[in-house]
Write a protein that holds these residues in place. Structure first.
Motif, PDB file in Angstrom:
ATOM      1  N   SER A   1       0.826  -1.211   0.000  1.00 64.73           N
ATOM      2  CA  SER A   1       0.000   0.000   0.000  1.00 64.73           C
ATOM      3  C   SER A   1       0.860   1.260   0.000  1.00 64.73           C
ATOM      4  O   SER A   1       0.534   2.250  -0.673  1.00 64.73           O
ATOM      5  CB  SER A   1      -0.935  -0.004   1.219  1.00 64.73           C
ATOM      6  OG  SER A   1      -0.208   0.078   2.427  1.00 64.73           O
ATOM      7  N   GLU A   2       1.968   1.241   0.738  1.00 60.45           N
ATOM      8  CA  GLU A   2       2.825   2.416   0.787  1.00 60.45           C
ATOM      9  C   GLU A   2       3.533   2.662  -0.540  1.00 60.45           C
ATOM     10  O   GLU A   2       3.706   3.806  -0.958  1.00 60.45           O
ATOM     11  CB  GLU A   2       3.849   2.272   1.920  1.00 60.45           C
ATOM     12  CG  GLU A   2       3.262   2.441   3.301  1.00 60.45           C
ATOM     13  CD  GLU A   2       2.645   3.812   3.481  1.00 60.45           C
ATOM     14  OE1 GLU A   2       3.389   4.803   3.538  1.00 60.45           O
ATOM     15  OE2 GLU A   2       1.404   3.897   3.542  1.00 60.45           O
ATOM     16  N   ILE A   3       3.927   1.586  -1.233  1.00 61.71           N
ATOM     17  CA  ILE A   3       4.539   1.748  -2.550  1.00 61.71           C
ATOM     18  C   ILE A   3       3.513   2.271  -3.550  1.00 61.71           C
ATOM     19  O   ILE A   3       3.811   3.136  -4.393  1.00 61.71           O
ATOM     20  CB  ILE A   3       5.136   0.412  -3.029  1.00 61.71           C
ATOM     21  CG1 ILE A   3       6.497   0.198  -2.374  1.00 61.71           C
ATOM     22  CG2 ILE A   3       5.309   0.395  -4.532  1.00 61.71           C
ATOM     23  CD1 ILE A   3       7.533   1.248  -2.738  1.00 61.71           C
ATOM     24  N   ALA A   4       2.280   1.757  -3.474  1.00 66.46           N
ATOM     25  CA  ALA A   4       1.220   2.246  -4.366  1.00 66.46           C
ATOM     26  C   ALA A   4       0.952   3.725  -4.114  1.00 66.46           C
ATOM     27  O   ALA A   4       0.770   4.508  -5.062  1.00 66.46           O
ATOM     28  CB  ALA A   4      -0.055   1.437  -4.156  1.00 66.46           C
ATOM     29  N   GLN A   5       0.954   4.124  -2.851  1.00 70.06           N
ATOM     30  CA  GLN A   5       0.736   5.538  -2.520  1.00 70.06           C
ATOM     31  C   GLN A   5       1.897   6.396  -3.009  1.00 70.06           C
ATOM     32  O   GLN A   5       1.701   7.483  -3.566  1.00 70.06           O
ATOM     33  CB  GLN A   5       0.550   5.693  -1.006  1.00 70.06           C
ATOM     34  CG  GLN A   5       0.146   7.092  -0.552  1.00 70.06           C
ATOM     35  CD  GLN A   5       1.337   7.968  -0.217  1.00 70.06           C
ATOM     36  OE1 GLN A   5       2.406   7.461   0.117  1.00 70.06           O
ATOM     37  NE2 GLN A   5       1.153   9.272  -0.287  1.00 70.06           N
ATOM     38  N   ALA A   6       3.129   5.912  -2.826  1.00 71.91           N
ATOM     39  CA  ALA A   6       4.309   6.670  -3.271  1.00 71.91           C
ATOM     40  C   ALA A   6       4.340   6.788  -4.790  1.00 71.91           C
ATOM     41  O   ALA A   6       4.673   7.849  -5.334  1.00 71.91           O
ATOM     42  CB  ALA A   6       5.578   5.987  -2.766  1.00 71.91           C
ATOM     43  N   ARG A   7       3.973   5.720  -5.498  1.00 71.20           N
ATOM     44  CA  ARG A   7       3.943   5.748  -6.951  1.00 71.20           C
ATOM     45  C   ARG A   7       2.901   6.747  -7.461  1.00 71.20           C
ATOM     46  O   ARG A   7       3.165   7.549  -8.360  1.00 71.20           O
ATOM     47  CB  ARG A   7       3.636   4.350  -7.481  1.00 71.20           C
ATOM     48  CG  ARG A   7       3.795   4.197  -8.980  1.00 71.20           C
ATOM     49  CD  ARG A   7       3.247   2.860  -9.458  1.00 71.20           C
ATOM     50  NE  ARG A   7       3.738   1.759  -8.655  1.00 71.20           N
ATOM     51  CZ  ARG A   7       2.945   0.909  -8.004  1.00 71.20           C
ATOM     52  NH1 ARG A   7       1.647   1.047  -8.054  1.00 71.20           N
ATOM     53  NH2 ARG A   7       3.463  -0.081  -7.296  1.00 71.20           N
ATOM     54  N   TRP A   8       1.714   6.700  -6.852  1.00 67.01           N
ATOM     55  CA  TRP A   8       0.639   7.621  -7.240  1.00 67.01           C
ATOM     56  C   TRP A   8       1.011   9.067  -6.918  1.00 67.01           C
ATOM     57  O   TRP A   8       0.804   9.970  -7.732  1.00 67.01           O
ATOM     58  CB  TRP A   8      -0.634   7.215  -6.495  1.00 67.01           C
ATOM     59  CG  TRP A   8      -1.749   8.205  -6.548  1.00 67.01           C
ATOM     60  CD1 TRP A   8      -2.573   8.466  -7.607  1.00 67.01           C
ATOM     61  CD2 TRP A   8      -2.182   9.088  -5.493  1.00 67.01           C
ATOM     62  NE1 TRP A   8      -3.480   9.441  -7.275  1.00 67.01           N
ATOM     63  CE2 TRP A   8      -3.266   9.836  -5.986  1.00 67.01           C
ATOM     64  CE3 TRP A   8      -1.767   9.302  -4.188  1.00 67.01           C
ATOM     65  CZ2 TRP A   8      -3.930  10.789  -5.209  1.00 67.01           C
ATOM     66  CZ3 TRP A   8      -2.418  10.236  -3.407  1.00 67.01           C
ATOM     67  CH2 TRP A   8      -3.483  10.966  -3.926  1.00 67.01           C
ATOM     68  N   TRP A   9       1.604   9.298  -5.752  1.00 61.43           N
ATOM     69  CA  TRP A   9       1.968  10.652  -5.335  1.00 61.43           C
ATOM     70  C   TRP A   9       3.041  11.231  -6.232  1.00 61.43           C
ATOM     71  O   TRP A   9       3.016  12.411  -6.586  1.00 61.43           O
ATOM     72  CB  TRP A   9       2.413  10.629  -3.876  1.00 61.43           C
ATOM     73  CG  TRP A   9       2.511  11.962  -3.214  1.00 61.43           C
ATOM     74  CD1 TRP A   9       3.644  12.614  -2.819  1.00 61.43           C
ATOM     75  CD2 TRP A   9       1.427  12.826  -2.862  1.00 61.43           C
ATOM     76  NE1 TRP A   9       3.342  13.807  -2.243  1.00 61.43           N
ATOM     77  CE2 TRP A   9       1.982  13.970  -2.252  1.00 61.43           C
ATOM     78  CE3 TRP A   9       0.048  12.743  -3.010  1.00 61.43           C
ATOM     79  CZ2 TRP A   9       1.209  15.022  -1.793  1.00 61.43           C
ATOM     80  CZ3 TRP A   9      -0.736  13.787  -2.540  1.00 61.43           C
ATOM     81  CH2 TRP A   9      -0.143  14.909  -1.943  1.00 61.43           C
ATOM     82  N   ASN A  10       4.000  10.392  -6.629  1.00 62.96           N
ATOM     83  CA  ASN A  10       5.074  10.872  -7.501  1.00 62.96           C
ATOM     84  C   ASN A  10       4.584  11.089  -8.921  1.00 62.96           C
ATOM     85  O   ASN A  10       4.962  12.064  -9.581  1.00 62.96           O
ATOM     86  CB  ASN A  10       6.225   9.869  -7.485  1.00 62.96           C
ATOM     87  CG  ASN A  10       7.444  10.371  -8.225  1.00 62.96           C
ATOM     88  OD1 ASN A  10       7.573  10.163  -9.426  1.00 62.96           O
ATOM     89  ND2 ASN A  10       8.345  11.037  -7.529  1.00 62.96           N
TER      90      ASN A  10
END
Length: 375
Positions: A138-147
């Motif tokens: 979930s944190e990688i998905a959030q970081a990918r979306w945020w970037n």
């Protein structure tokens, strides 16, 4: 036996009683966790909603950010939720004379603790799975979306250092969800750790499982006193394919840049030098041990709540003992956090950083319970 107006028939092994106490305990813990997570969500959204709206992501962006952060917030809230939930459950059982009934039936304080233990250990294992498998994703998905939604063409400015084999890499900017790196400097070293070549690339892109880019500066170290600099022609179409391992994916770059949680398997591969890393081996070993010991941490939280069963029913909520138990739990969280920080930095051995606080508080609670029993 009648508890709170409910008739409970003890089957062999006390399965009915265990089921009743488990439902009471888990209900209070999950209700407390929901309140804590909701408060943490509100604080996180207050901090980020302006940025989300500035990126024109709308209400769907706010909802996505709130949902994708839930696993991390749940994991962070659970130790405190276990403490508060156990305090509420035991205090409720004490005030309603259910603890007195159980004592009259021959149940001791250690026996009561053992009845709650399966629920606590099961909840600890559930949180280990969430922290190890759900949170990193979930944190990688959030970081990918945020970037990826960053409006800047060069992405997010990050001064990221990581090591892959004997090569050191510095990245100044990350864009397009981690698939594009800006202002990249590669330091290639020999087996003795001496720098052999320094390569600077304005942009590095990820394509077909490989990182590549056009270098604009190349510095070759021929000897300690002699270096040779090569500035390739900007119009040159000679693309340099970097010899980074295939495990260095855009998601892993974001993970290195943001220090997002990693699974135990990934951390073990880092310790075996199969994955690039930006942290020391002591950091990963401490994180692995701390995650594995999460059920034992929850057990300490339950132990810290046990003294409230000695509150006289007539005293009710006027007793200060629950406040002292809550304070002891918060002290345990702070103390463990301090030791974990020292373990992550390599100041303390990982085993000491993880186990010392647990052992100290277990011995302290057992001592307090024995003194109360002697009175």
């Amino acid at each position: 036996m009648n508890l709170k107006g409910k008739t409970i028939r003890l089957l062999p092994g006390g399965r009915v009683l265990v089921g009743y106490l488990t439902r009471e305990l888990l209900g209070k813990i999950f209700a407390t966790a929901a309140v804590i997570v909701a408060l943490m969500e509100v604080l996180a959204l207050l901090e980020q909603v302006t940025e989300i709206m500035g990126r024109h992501l709308g209400l769907s962006g706010v909802l996505y950010y709130a949902v994708i952060r839930l696993p991390l917030l749940f994991g962070n809230a659970m130790p405190l939720a276990v403490l508060i939930g156990a305090l509420i459950t035991l205090l409720q059982l004490t005030i309603s004379n259910e603890i007195s009934i159980l004592r009259a039936a021959g149940l001791s304080t250690p026996g009561l603790f053992r009845l709650f233990l399966p629920a606590i250990l099961g909840l600890g294992l559930l949180c280990v799975v969430v922290d190890d498998q759900v949170v990193p994703r979930s944190e990688i998905a959030q970081a990918r979306w945020w970037n990826a939604t960053n409006p800047s063409p060069t992405g997010v400015s990050r001064d990221v250092w990581f090591r892959t084999g004997m090569t050191l890499v510095n990245v100044q900017g990350i864009a397009k969800g981690g698939r594009e790196l800006h202002d990249v400097t590669v330091y290639r070293r020999d087996h003795d750790g001496q720098v052999e070549k320094v390569i600077h690339l304005p942009k590095v892109s990820y394509f077909i499982n490989r990182w590549s880019g056009y270098p604009d500066h190349v510095l070759t170290v021929i000897s300690p006193t002699r270096m040779e600099q090569l500035d390739p022609d900007s119009s040159s179409d000679t693309r340099l394919v970097l010899d980074w391992p295939r495990t260095l994916t855009p998601d892993l770059v974001l993970q290195l840049a943001l220090d997002t949680p990693q699974s135990i398997l990934t951390m073990m591969q880092v310790l075996d030098n199969d994955f690039p890393s930006s942290q020391s081996p002591a950091f990963f070993m401490t994180e692995i041990l701390g995650r594995i010991m999460l059920p034992l941490t929850f057990t300490v939280m339950l132990l810290l709540a046990i003294p409230v069963v000695y509150i006289p029913p007539r005293a009710g909520t006027r007793s200060w003992l629950p406040i002292w138990c809550l304070g002891a739990g918060l002290l345990f969280v702070v103390f463990q956090g301090l030791l974990r920080a020292l373990g992550n930095a390599g100041t303390l051995p990982s085993l000491v950083a993880v186990f010392v606080g647990i052992v100290i508080f277990i011995l302290g609670v057992v001592t307090v319970l024995l003194r109360i029993e002697e009175r």
